[in-house]
Structures are given as C-alpha cells and as structure tokens.
Design a protein around this motif. Structure first.
Motif, PDB file in Angstrom:
ATOM      1  N   GLU A 164       0.827  -1.211   0.000  1.00  0.00           N
ATOM      2  CA  GLU A 164       0.000   0.000   0.000  1.00  0.00           C
ATOM      3  C   GLU A 164       0.863   1.262   0.000  1.00  0.00           C
ATOM      4  O   GLU A 164       0.517   2.263  -0.623  1.00  0.00           O
ATOM      5  N   ALA A 165       1.987   1.219   0.705  1.00  0.00           N
ATOM      6  CA  ALA A 165       2.870   2.394   0.773  1.00  0.00           C
ATOM      7  C   ALA A 165       3.396   2.752  -0.613  1.00  0.00           C
ATOM      8  O   ALA A 165       3.349   3.912  -1.024  1.00  0.00           O
ATOM      9  N   THR A 166       3.872   1.760  -1.333  1.00  0.00           N
ATOM     10  CA  THR A 166       4.390   2.000  -2.680  1.00  0.00           C
ATOM     11  C   THR A 166       3.286   2.509  -3.601  1.00  0.00           C
ATOM     12  O   THR A 166       3.507   3.439  -4.372  1.00  0.00           O
ATOM     13  N   GLN A 167       2.125   1.910  -3.502  1.00  0.00           N
ATOM     14  CA  GLN A 167       1.009   2.370  -4.332  1.00  0.00           C
ATOM     15  C   GLN A 167       0.682   3.834  -4.045  1.00  0.00           C
ATOM     16  O   GLN A 167       0.435   4.602  -4.969  1.00  0.00           O
ATOM     17  N   GLY A 168       0.676   4.209  -2.778  1.00  0.00           N
ATOM     18  CA  GLY A 168       0.387   5.591  -2.403  1.00  0.00           C
ATOM     19  C   GLY A 168       1.449   6.550  -2.915  1.00  0.00           C
ATOM     20  O   GLY A 168       1.138   7.616  -3.454  1.00  0.00           O
ATOM     21  N   LEU A 169       2.714   6.171  -2.766  1.00  0.00           N
ATOM     22  CA  LEU A 169       3.812   7.030  -3.229  1.00  0.00           C
ATOM     23  C   LEU A 169       3.792   7.168  -4.750  1.00  0.00           C
ATOM     24  O   LEU A 169       4.060   8.253  -5.283  1.00  0.00           O
ATOM     25  N   GLN A 170       3.449   6.098  -5.440  1.00  0.00           N
ATOM     26  CA  GLN A 170       3.368   6.184  -6.899  1.00  0.00           C
ATOM     27  C   GLN A 170       2.166   7.014  -7.341  1.00  0.00           C
ATOM     28  O   GLN A 170       2.252   7.736  -8.336  1.00  0.00           O
ATOM     29  N   ALA A 171       1.082   6.933  -6.610  1.00  0.00           N
ATOM     30  CA  ALA A 171      -0.083   7.771  -6.927  1.00  0.00           C
ATOM     31  C   ALA A 171       0.275   9.247  -6.747  1.00  0.00           C
ATOM     32  O   ALA A 171      -0.122  10.097  -7.560  1.00  0.00           O
ATOM     33  N   GLU A 172       1.058   9.548  -5.711  1.00  0.00           N
ATOM     34  CA  GLU A 172       1.511  10.927  -5.514  1.00  0.00           C
ATOM     35  C   GLU A 172       2.393  11.375  -6.681  1.00  0.00           C
ATOM     36  O   GLU A 172       2.292  12.513  -7.134  1.00  0.00           O
ATOM     37  N   MET A 173       3.267  10.474  -7.157  1.00  0.00           N
ATOM     38  CA  MET A 173       4.124  10.816  -8.287  1.00  0.00           C
ATOM     39  C   MET A 173       3.270  11.130  -9.518  1.00  0.00           C
ATOM     40  O   MET A 173       3.544  12.092 -10.234  1.00  0.00           O
ATOM     41  N   GLU A 174       2.235  10.338  -9.731  1.00  0.00           N
ATOM     42  CA  GLU A 174       1.324  10.577 -10.859  1.00  0.00           C
ATOM     43  C   GLU A 174       0.665  11.954 -10.749  1.00  0.00           C
ATOM     44  O   GLU A 174       0.608  12.707 -11.719  1.00  0.00           O
ATOM     45  N   GLU A 175       0.178  12.273  -9.550  1.00  0.00           N
ATOM     46  CA  GLU A 175      -0.442  13.582  -9.318  1.00  0.00           C
ATOM     47  C   GLU A 175       0.550  14.704  -9.557  1.00  0.00           C
ATOM     48  O   GLU A 175       0.215  15.721 -10.179  1.00  0.00           O
ATOM     49  N   ASP A 176       1.773  14.514  -9.040  1.00  0.00           N
ATOM     50  CA  ASP A 176       2.812  15.532  -9.218  1.00  0.00           C
ATOM     51  C   ASP A 176       3.122  15.752 -10.690  1.00  0.00           C
ATOM     52  O   ASP A 176       3.309  16.885 -11.127  1.00  0.00           O
ATOM     53  N   LEU A 177       3.173  14.665 -11.450  1.00  0.00           N
ATOM     54  CA  LEU A 177       3.440  14.792 -12.889  1.00  0.00           C
ATOM     55  C   LEU A 177       2.322  15.563 -13.582  1.00  0.00           C
ATOM     56  O   LEU A 177       2.576  16.387 -14.448  1.00  0.00           O
ATOM     57  N   GLU A 178       1.080  15.284 -13.182  1.00  0.00           N
ATOM     58  CA  GLU A 178      -0.053  16.021 -13.764  1.00  0.00           C
ATOM     59  C   GLU A 178       0.009  17.496 -13.402  1.00  0.00           C
ATOM     60  O   GLU A 178      -0.215  18.367 -14.239  1.00  0.00           O
ATOM     61  N   ASP A 179       0.301  17.788 -12.145  1.00  0.00           N
ATOM     62  CA  ASP A 179       0.298  19.168 -11.659  1.00  0.00           C
ATOM     63  C   ASP A 179       1.517  19.976 -12.104  1.00  0.00           C
ATOM     64  O   ASP A 179       1.413  21.168 -12.366  1.00  0.00           O
ATOM     65  N   PHE A 180       2.692  19.331 -12.148  1.00  0.00           N
ATOM     66  CA  PHE A 180       3.936  20.070 -12.361  1.00  0.00           C
ATOM     67  C   PHE A 180       4.747  19.614 -13.568  1.00  0.00           C
ATOM     68  O   PHE A 180       5.777  20.224 -13.867  1.00  0.00           O
ATOM     69  N   GLY A 181       4.325  18.539 -14.227  1.00  0.00           N
ATOM     70  CA  GLY A 181       5.123  17.934 -15.287  1.00  0.00           C
ATOM     71  C   GLY A 181       5.607  18.893 -16.355  1.00  0.00           C
ATOM     72  O   GLY A 181       6.740  18.779 -16.824  1.00  0.00           O
ATOM     73  N   ASP A 182       4.786  19.842 -16.744  1.00  0.00           N
ATOM     74  CA  ASP A 182       5.172  20.779 -17.808  1.00  0.00           C
ATOM     75  C   ASP A 182       5.741  22.083 -17.267  1.00  0.00           C
ATOM     76  O   ASP A 182       6.046  22.989 -18.034  1.00  0.00           O
TER      77      ASP A 182
ATOM     78  N   LEU B  89      10.021   7.368  -2.635  1.00  0.00           N
ATOM     79  CA  LEU B  89      10.090   5.931  -2.896  1.00  0.00           C
ATOM     80  C   LEU B  89      11.421   5.347  -2.433  1.00  0.00           C
ATOM     81  O   LEU B  89      11.453   4.270  -1.830  1.00  0.00           O
ATOM     82  N   GLU B  90      12.509   6.042  -2.714  1.00  0.00           N
ATOM     83  CA  GLU B  90      13.831   5.564  -2.303  1.00  0.00           C
ATOM     84  C   GLU B  90      13.914   5.440  -0.781  1.00  0.00           C
ATOM     85  O   GLU B  90      14.445   4.463  -0.260  1.00  0.00           O
ATOM     86  N   HIS B  91      13.398   6.428  -0.074  1.00  0.00           N
ATOM     87  CA  HIS B  91      13.477   6.406   1.385  1.00  0.00           C
ATOM     88  C   HIS B  91      12.676   5.236   1.953  1.00  0.00           C
ATOM     89  O   HIS B  91      13.101   4.596   2.923  1.00  0.00           O
ATOM     90  N   TYR B  92      11.543   4.930   1.357  1.00  0.00           N
ATOM     91  CA  TYR B  92      10.762   3.770   1.774  1.00  0.00           C
ATOM     92  C   TYR B  92      11.589   2.498   1.571  1.00  0.00           C
ATOM     93  O   TYR B  92      11.673   1.643   2.459  1.00  0.00           O
ATOM     94  N   GLU B  93      12.208   2.391   0.398  1.00  0.00           N
ATOM     95  CA  GLU B  93      13.001   1.197   0.099  1.00  0.00           C
ATOM     96  C   GLU B  93      14.222   1.105   1.024  1.00  0.00           C
ATOM     97  O   GLU B  93      14.572   0.017   1.486  1.00  0.00           O
ATOM     98  N   ILE B  94      14.865   2.224   1.301  1.00  0.00           N
ATOM     99  CA  ILE B  94      16.010   2.230   2.214  1.00  0.00           C
ATOM    100  C   ILE B  94      15.575   1.701   3.590  1.00  0.00           C
ATOM    101  O   ILE B  94      16.261   0.869   4.192  1.00  0.00           O
ATOM    102  N   ALA B  95      14.437   2.160   4.074  1.00  0.00           N
ATOM    103  CA  ALA B  95      13.932   1.698   5.372  1.00  0.00           C
ATOM    104  C   ALA B  95      13.668   0.195   5.343  1.00  0.00           C
ATOM    105  O   ALA B  95      14.057  -0.535   6.270  1.00  0.00           O
ATOM    106  N   ARG B  96      13.034  -0.280   4.295  1.00  0.00           N
ATOM    107  CA  ARG B  96      12.703  -1.702   4.196  1.00  0.00           C
ATOM    108  C   ARG B  96      13.953  -2.574   4.079  1.00  0.00           C
ATOM    109  O   ARG B  96      14.063  -3.603   4.744  1.00  0.00           O
ATOM    110  N   TYR B  97      14.880  -2.170   3.205  1.00  0.00           N
ATOM    111  CA  TYR B  97      16.094  -2.979   3.034  1.00  0.00           C
ATOM    112  C   TYR B  97      16.952  -2.966   4.295  1.00  0.00           C
ATOM    113  O   TYR B  97      17.576  -3.973   4.632  1.00  0.00           O
ATOM    114  N   GLY B  98      17.005  -1.843   4.987  1.00  0.00           N
ATOM    115  CA  GLY B  98      17.751  -1.788   6.241  1.00  0.00           C
ATOM    116  C   GLY B  98      17.182  -2.751   7.264  1.00  0.00           C
ATOM    117  O   GLY B  98      17.922  -3.483   7.944  1.00  0.00           O
TER     118      GLY B  98
END
Length: 178
Positions: free
Chosen positions: A78-96, A111-120
C-alpha cells in the motif's frame, strides 16, 4: 478452536520480503515513467540507471526467496502504491512546469526512502536470523538505494531546484510587467 501459531521474526522477514519484492517490481515501472518525463538529461540518466539497478535488485530478491526455499512472490504494498499515486499527481500538476524535475526528484526520493527503510530492516533481520548470504544481498541493494538517493539530492541541489525557482521568478516577472 485451533490455536494460532505465534508469529516469529522469520515470519516478519518473509512478509516484509514479499512487500519489498512487490515494491521493487513497481519501482522498475515508476523509474521508467520518471525517466520519460524528466527534462534534464542528467536526471533522465539517473532514473534509467536506477531502473536497471532495480531490475537487478529484483533478481537479488529472487535469490533470497530461493535461500528461504519459497517461491518469489509479492504482496501488494500500500505504501508504494500511495507514493506512486503521488508521483502521478505531481506529474499532472507540475510535469510541464519549470518545477517538474524538482517535484519528480522529490517523489522519487520518497520511494527511495521507503526502500532504504525496508532494506535496512530486512538486512538487520537476516543477520539476526543467521542468514548471512541474504544479509549480504540485501545490503548490496541497500547501498545502491542510498547512492541513488544521494545522486538525486545532488541533481536537485545543483540544478533542478534552481531551475524550478528561476522558472517561478521568470513567470512572476512576466505577470508584474503586465
């Protein structure tokens, strides 16, 4: 009523491994999209490089599943899905906009920080459980994630943030001249 088996650190390790396996496979797709939408060549290359690293990280996770004697499979993160949804929104809002790359870096770093926490966490648990080879593989990935985060910070500080700010100042100057 049957007694439920008490959950162990081994169980937590396996469940978290499935979570990060899903997240990493999703990350490969997200990084491809980020690379396609990045304006800066340096940022595009950083995303493409990490996309390729992430594909290798999925392979390392496959090896860890093999060490456990279990089939490699993910569970929805769910965390990854939420972070990716935010990225999608950001691209729509700021992409151009001039802030597009800066915002894209911020979303990618989340996303990287989530992965760093999980891998650690996984690396620590693997070590505690005596899974030396798994801990080594997980640490290899952890170090790649940290290097990517540092690179994204450098790109943000050296160019993307300034371009975003200057773009905003340029549009403010245009609106005050009217």
């Amino acid at each position: 009523m049957a007694a439920t088996k008490e959950k162990t650190l081994n169980d937590a390790f396996y469940e978290t491994l499935k979570d990060v396996f899903y997240a990493e496979r999703q990350s490969v797709r997200a990084l491809g999209k980020a690379a396609k939408n990045a304006k800066s060549d340096q940022l595009k290359q950083a995303f493409e490089k990490h996309r390729d690293e992430s594909a290798n990280q999925v392979e390392r996770l496959n090896q860890v599943f093999e060490m456990l004697g279990k089939a490699a499979r993910g569970k929805t993160c769910e965390a990854t899905q939420g972070l990716q949804a935010e990225m999608e929104e950001d691209l729509e809002d700021f992409g151009d906009s001039p802030a597009g790359d800066a915002v894209l870096i911020g979303a990618a770093q989340a996303l990287e920080h989530y992965e760093i926490a999980r891998y650690g966490t996984l690396k620590t648990w693997a070590s505690q459980l005596g899974m030396t080879d798994a801990a080594r593989l997980l640490d290899e990935t952890l170090q790649e994630e940290k290097r990517t985060d540092e690179l994204l910070t450098q790109i943000a500080e050296q160019s993307a943030n300034q371009e975003a700010e200057q773009g905003g100042q340029a549009s403010q100057r245009k609106s005050t001249k009217k």
